[in-house]
Design a protein around this motif. Structure first.
Motif, PDB file in Angstrom:
ATOM      1  N   CYS A  69      -1.168   0.105   5.766  1.00 40.98           N
ATOM      2  CA  CYS A  69      -0.858  -1.186   5.144  1.00 40.98           C
ATOM      3  C   CYS A  69      -2.137  -2.004   5.024  1.00 40.98           C
ATOM      4  CB  CYS A  69       0.209  -1.936   5.907  1.00 40.98           C
ATOM      5  SG  CYS A  69      -0.285  -2.493   7.541  1.00 40.98           S
ATOM      6  N   VAL A  70      -2.125  -2.918   4.074  1.00 40.00           N
ATOM      7  CA  VAL A  70      -3.235  -3.828   3.853  1.00 40.00           C
ATOM      8  C   VAL A  70      -2.807  -5.202   4.335  1.00 40.00           C
ATOM      9  CG1 VAL A  70      -4.721  -4.884   2.112  1.00 40.00           C
ATOM     10  CG2 VAL A  70      -4.048  -2.497   1.887  1.00 40.00           C
TER      11      VAL A  70
ATOM     12  N   VAL B 145      -8.391  -7.400  -2.475  1.00 41.07           N
ATOM     13  CA  VAL B 145      -7.224  -6.703  -1.933  1.00 41.07           C
ATOM     14  C   VAL B 145      -6.905  -5.485  -2.794  1.00 41.07           C
ATOM     15  CG1 VAL B 145      -4.788  -6.917  -1.331  1.00 41.07           C
ATOM     16  CG2 VAL B 145      -6.340  -8.837  -0.946  1.00 41.07           C
ATOM     17  N   ALA B 146      -7.001  -5.642  -4.107  1.00 39.79           N
ATOM     18  CA  ALA B 146      -6.729  -4.523  -5.016  1.00 39.79           C
ATOM     19  C   ALA B 146      -7.695  -3.363  -4.761  1.00 39.79           C
ATOM     20  CB  ALA B 146      -6.821  -4.984  -6.466  1.00 39.79           C
TER      21      ALA B 146
ATOM     22  N   THR C 293      -9.073  -2.551  -1.925  1.00 35.84           N
ATOM     23  CA  THR C 293      -8.660  -1.891  -0.691  1.00 35.84           C
ATOM     24  C   THR C 293      -7.467  -0.977  -0.940  1.00 35.84           C
ATOM     25  OG1 THR C 293      -9.444  -3.793   0.573  1.00 35.84           O
ATOM     26  CG2 THR C 293      -7.958  -2.273   1.702  1.00 35.84           C
ATOM     27  N   VAL C 294      -6.499  -1.461  -1.693  1.00 37.24           N
ATOM     28  CA  VAL C 294      -5.330  -0.640  -2.031  1.00 37.24           C
ATOM     29  C   VAL C 294      -5.763   0.574  -2.839  1.00 37.24           C
ATOM     30  CG1 VAL C 294      -3.160  -0.583  -3.322  1.00 37.24           C
ATOM     31  CG2 VAL C 294      -3.715  -2.573  -1.903  1.00 37.24           C
ATOM     32  N   HIS C 295      -6.653   0.374  -3.798  1.00 30.32           N
ATOM     33  CA  HIS C 295      -7.150   1.491  -4.619  1.00 30.32           C
ATOM     34  C   HIS C 295      -7.828   2.541  -3.743  1.00 30.32           C
ATOM     35  CE1 HIS C 295      -9.975   3.510  -7.415  1.00 30.32           C
ATOM     36  NE2 HIS C 295      -8.916   3.450  -8.214  1.00 30.32           N
TER      37      HIS C 295
ATOM     38  N   LEU D  35      -7.259   3.131  -0.530  1.00 30.59           N
ATOM     39  CA  LEU D  35      -6.255   3.819   0.286  1.00 30.59           C
ATOM     40  C   LEU D  35      -5.420   4.810  -0.510  1.00 30.59           C
ATOM     41  CD1 LEU D  35      -5.045   0.931   2.597  1.00 30.59           C
ATOM     42  CD2 LEU D  35      -6.353   2.953   3.252  1.00 30.59           C
ATOM     43  N   CYS D  36      -5.324   4.612  -1.811  1.00 31.41           N
ATOM     44  CA  CYS D  36      -4.551   5.534  -2.657  1.00 31.41           C
ATOM     45  C   CYS D  36      -5.376   6.748  -3.080  1.00 31.41           C
ATOM     46  CB  CYS D  36      -4.047   4.805  -3.897  1.00 31.41           C
ATOM     47  SG  CYS D  36      -2.796   3.561  -3.525  1.00 31.41           S
TER      48      CYS D  36
END
Length: 69
Positions: free
Chosen positions: A3-4, A39-40, A42-44, A46-47
């Motif tokens: 999770c972020v 935040v985007a 970080t999500v990118h 992690l994906c």
């Protein structure tokens, strides 16, 4: 699953809504407030395939705001 956990992220505010006091008194170590793109990113990350072995982590995206600054 990961999770972020974002810190203070600068987003547009209505002019009639004042900034909460804790947002003004707890700056990040980086010296600025985050933007949605932080935040985007970080999500990118992690994906992506390079994180296949990272599991069950909370990734704090906050510019160091909680390191005791």
């Amino acid at each position: 699953m990961n999770c972020v956990v974002p810190g203070l992220i600068g987003t547009p505010r209505p002019k009639d809504k004042p900034e909460p006091a804790h947002h003004l008194t707890r700056p990040a170590i980086s010296g600025n407030r985050g933007v949605p793109e932080d935040v985007a990113a970080t999500v990118h990350f992690l994906c992506g395939p390079s994180t296949r072995y990272i599991n069950g982590q909370a990734i704090h995206t906050n510019g160091g705001a909680y390191l005791g600054a």
